[in-house]
Design a protein around this motif. Sequence first.
Motif, PDB file in Angstrom:
ATOM      1  N   MET A 102       0.720  -1.034  -0.089  1.00  0.00           N
ATOM      2  CA  MET A 102      -0.014   0.023   0.148  1.00  0.00           C
ATOM      3  C   MET A 102       0.768   1.173  -0.007  1.00  0.00           C
ATOM      4  O   MET A 102       1.914   1.388   0.680  1.00  0.00           O
ATOM      5  CB  MET A 102      -0.909  -0.022   1.183  1.00  0.00           C
ATOM      6  CG  MET A 102      -1.886  -0.999   1.395  1.00  0.00           C
ATOM      7  SD  MET A 102      -2.876  -0.864   2.681  1.00  0.00           S
ATOM      8  CE  MET A 102      -3.961   0.415   2.417  1.00  0.00           C
ATOM      9  N   GLN A 103       0.565   2.099  -0.850  1.00  0.00           N
ATOM     10  CA  GLN A 103       1.134   3.689  -0.676  1.00  0.00           C
ATOM     11  C   GLN A 103       0.456   4.238   0.582  1.00  0.00           C
ATOM     12  O   GLN A 103      -0.662   4.650   0.632  1.00  0.00           O
ATOM     13  CB  GLN A 103       0.795   4.536  -1.887  1.00  0.00           C
ATOM     14  CG  GLN A 103       1.528   5.707  -1.885  1.00  0.00           C
ATOM     15  CD  GLN A 103       0.972   6.601  -2.736  1.00  0.00           C
ATOM     16  OE1 GLN A 103      -0.173   6.454  -3.757  1.00  0.00           O
ATOM     17  NE2 GLN A 103       1.646   7.863  -2.905  1.00  0.00           N
ATOM     18  N   MET A 104       1.419   4.610   1.274  1.00  0.00           N
ATOM     19  CA  MET A 104       1.047   5.362   2.561  1.00  0.00           C
ATOM     20  C   MET A 104       2.175   6.128   3.131  1.00  0.00           C
ATOM     21  O   MET A 104       3.612   5.842   2.773  1.00  0.00           O
ATOM     22  CB  MET A 104       0.480   4.106   3.671  1.00  0.00           C
ATOM     23  CG  MET A 104      -0.096   4.820   5.029  1.00  0.00           C
ATOM     24  SD  MET A 104      -0.670   3.389   5.911  1.00  0.00           S
ATOM     25  CE  MET A 104      -2.211   3.058   4.691  1.00  0.00           C
ATOM     26  N   ASP A 105       1.936   7.225   4.009  1.00  0.00           N
ATOM     27  CA  ASP A 105       2.804   8.079   4.816  1.00  0.00           C
ATOM     28  C   ASP A 105       3.001   7.567   6.129  1.00  0.00           C
ATOM     29  O   ASP A 105       1.842   7.534   6.790  1.00  0.00           O
ATOM     30  CB  ASP A 105       2.341   9.386   4.348  1.00  0.00           C
ATOM     31  CG  ASP A 105       3.376  10.354   5.186  1.00  0.00           C
ATOM     32  OD1 ASP A 105       4.165  10.076   6.020  1.00  0.00           O
ATOM     33  OD2 ASP A 105       3.419  11.683   4.656  1.00  0.00           O
ATOM     34  N   VAL A 106       3.996   7.141   6.725  1.00  0.00           N
ATOM     35  CA  VAL A 106       4.208   6.663   7.934  1.00  0.00           C
ATOM     36  C   VAL A 106       3.809   7.590   9.054  1.00  0.00           C
ATOM     37  O   VAL A 106       3.459   7.287  10.074  1.00  0.00           O
ATOM     38  CB  VAL A 106       5.766   6.057   8.161  1.00  0.00           C
ATOM     39  CG1 VAL A 106       6.072   5.056   7.303  1.00  0.00           C
ATOM     40  CG2 VAL A 106       6.799   7.453   7.886  1.00  0.00           C
ATOM     41  N   ARG A 107       3.837   8.863   8.690  1.00  0.00           N
ATOM     42  CA  ARG A 107       3.482   9.729   9.725  1.00  0.00           C
ATOM     43  C   ARG A 107       1.839  10.073   9.851  1.00  0.00           C
ATOM     44  O   ARG A 107       1.572  10.569  10.744  1.00  0.00           O
ATOM     45  CB  ARG A 107       4.183  11.312   9.138  1.00  0.00           C
ATOM     46  CG  ARG A 107       5.628  11.265   9.165  1.00  0.00           C
ATOM     47  CD  ARG A 107       6.017  12.579   8.508  1.00  0.00           C
ATOM     48  NE  ARG A 107       5.954  12.452   7.075  1.00  0.00           N
ATOM     49  CZ  ARG A 107       6.324  13.052   6.239  1.00  0.00           C
ATOM     50  NH1 ARG A 107       7.244  14.087   6.504  1.00  0.00           N
ATOM     51  NH2 ARG A 107       6.105  13.041   4.626  1.00  0.00           N
ATOM     52  N   ASP A 108       1.123   9.404   9.008  1.00  0.00           N
ATOM     53  CA  ASP A 108      -0.241   9.113   9.230  1.00  0.00           C
ATOM     54  C   ASP A 108      -0.909   7.792   8.430  1.00  0.00           C
ATOM     55  O   ASP A 108      -1.185   7.974   7.389  1.00  0.00           O
ATOM     56  CB  ASP A 108      -1.065  10.342   8.729  1.00  0.00           C
ATOM     57  CG  ASP A 108      -2.528  10.410   8.812  1.00  0.00           C
ATOM     58  OD1 ASP A 108      -2.769   9.479   9.713  1.00  0.00           O
ATOM     59  OD2 ASP A 108      -3.073  11.228   8.373  1.00  0.00           O
ATOM     60  N   MET A 109      -0.605   6.961   9.325  1.00  0.00           N
ATOM     61  CA  MET A 109      -1.028   5.700   9.020  1.00  0.00           C
ATOM     62  C   MET A 109      -2.647   5.270   8.935  1.00  0.00           C
ATOM     63  O   MET A 109      -3.036   4.230   8.858  1.00  0.00           O
ATOM     64  CB  MET A 109      -0.124   4.359   9.327  1.00  0.00           C
ATOM     65  CG  MET A 109       1.313   4.456   8.686  1.00  0.00           C
ATOM     66  SD  MET A 109       2.385   3.169   9.358  1.00  0.00           S
ATOM     67  CE  MET A 109       2.738   3.836  10.765  1.00  0.00           C
ATOM     68  N   SER A 110      -3.341   6.251   9.242  1.00  0.00           N
ATOM     69  CA  SER A 110      -4.774   6.124   9.478  1.00  0.00           C
ATOM     70  C   SER A 110      -5.513   6.677   8.114  1.00  0.00           C
ATOM     71  O   SER A 110      -6.628   6.481   7.888  1.00  0.00           O
ATOM     72  CB  SER A 110      -5.489   6.920  10.396  1.00  0.00           C
ATOM     73  OG  SER A 110      -5.234   8.366  10.268  1.00  0.00           O
ATOM     74  N   PHE A 111      -4.681   7.256   7.203  1.00  0.00           N
ATOM     75  CA  PHE A 111      -5.187   7.796   5.907  1.00  0.00           C
ATOM     76  C   PHE A 111      -4.562   6.403   4.852  1.00  0.00           C
ATOM     77  O   PHE A 111      -3.593   5.968   4.843  1.00  0.00           O
ATOM     78  CB  PHE A 111      -4.296   9.006   5.498  1.00  0.00           C
ATOM     79  CG  PHE A 111      -4.665   9.659   4.177  1.00  0.00           C
ATOM     80  CD1 PHE A 111      -5.934  10.019   3.888  1.00  0.00           C
ATOM     81  CD2 PHE A 111      -3.493   9.464   3.173  1.00  0.00           C
ATOM     82  CE1 PHE A 111      -6.143  10.449   2.590  1.00  0.00           C
ATOM     83  CE2 PHE A 111      -3.978   9.757   1.841  1.00  0.00           C
ATOM     84  CZ  PHE A 111      -5.095  10.681   1.550  1.00  0.00           C
ATOM     85  N   PHE A 112      -5.747   6.440   3.969  1.00  0.00           N
ATOM     86  CA  PHE A 112      -5.692   5.507   2.834  1.00  0.00           C
ATOM     87  C   PHE A 112      -5.535   6.131   1.571  1.00  0.00           C
ATOM     88  O   PHE A 112      -6.525   6.930   1.068  1.00  0.00           O
ATOM     89  CB  PHE A 112      -6.633   4.552   2.696  1.00  0.00           C
ATOM     90  CG  PHE A 112      -6.678   3.566   1.823  1.00  0.00           C
ATOM     91  CD1 PHE A 112      -5.680   2.411   1.782  1.00  0.00           C
ATOM     92  CD2 PHE A 112      -7.616   3.509   1.013  1.00  0.00           C
ATOM     93  CE1 PHE A 112      -5.584   1.475   0.795  1.00  0.00           C
ATOM     94  CE2 PHE A 112      -7.368   2.455  -0.239  1.00  0.00           C
ATOM     95  CZ  PHE A 112      -6.714   1.619  -0.161  1.00  0.00           C
TER      96      PHE A 112
END
Length: 258
Positions: A102-112
Amino acid sequence: MFRDVSSCNTYNYGDALYWDSRYIQEAGGAFDWYQRYSSLRPFVRNYVPTSSRVLMVGCGNALISEDMVKDGYEDIMNIDISSVAIDMMRRKYEFVPQLKYMQMDVRDMSFFSGRSFDSVIDKDMQMDVRDMSFFPDESFDSVIDKGTLDSLMCGTDAPISATRMLGEVSRLLKPGGIYMLITYGDPTARMPHLNRPAYSWNIVLYNLPRPDFKRPGGGSSTKSNMEPIPITEKGTLPADFVLEDPDSHFIYVCKKDG
């Protein structure tokens, strides 16, 4: 706590555009930062059961997740801020069910982001991405970080980015879960970020020479890499501790209180 420039150069390793450009140039290659799985295996197997649900943060195009599957690991979620890396790895491991991307920012892993939605959700399911939380609290048994925190520490907003990332890692770990950080950062640079009461982590520290390190005179070490290194109350290395390899890597094993 300021920007950690100990392992940085002129590149902005915290920038998604840098990584997109790099992975386009590498055109399907593979690269493991710092250490290969063969060197890390004793630590991983000691702290992470093969049945664990593992989160690999900043996976890039590394082979470590593939090697872990070959070693018996059953469920590894890989995330990266680079859409180029994620698209490439999803195609590469399309037929390896143990690996998800999954593409995701580790600073906000509640966002998809939605770009990799079909890699984790059945295509026939009718769901609105906006109604989903990725990832919910206590989603993973283990989180492995091989250089991702270091990348954020090279950014101009390093302290904020580090706090956001580590807060998310703590949120996602189950009680008793393990955050394994492989980093260039010695305790002076990393413990102020890791040793915060809010995370409730018990931390064990190890040191591992670089894979290509050659000791002066070609002799063998009298130390075992599996022996933990004591940390002083101030979060530093003991005064009498000598690094065999000045550019070695530190492994912080952070266990969440259960």
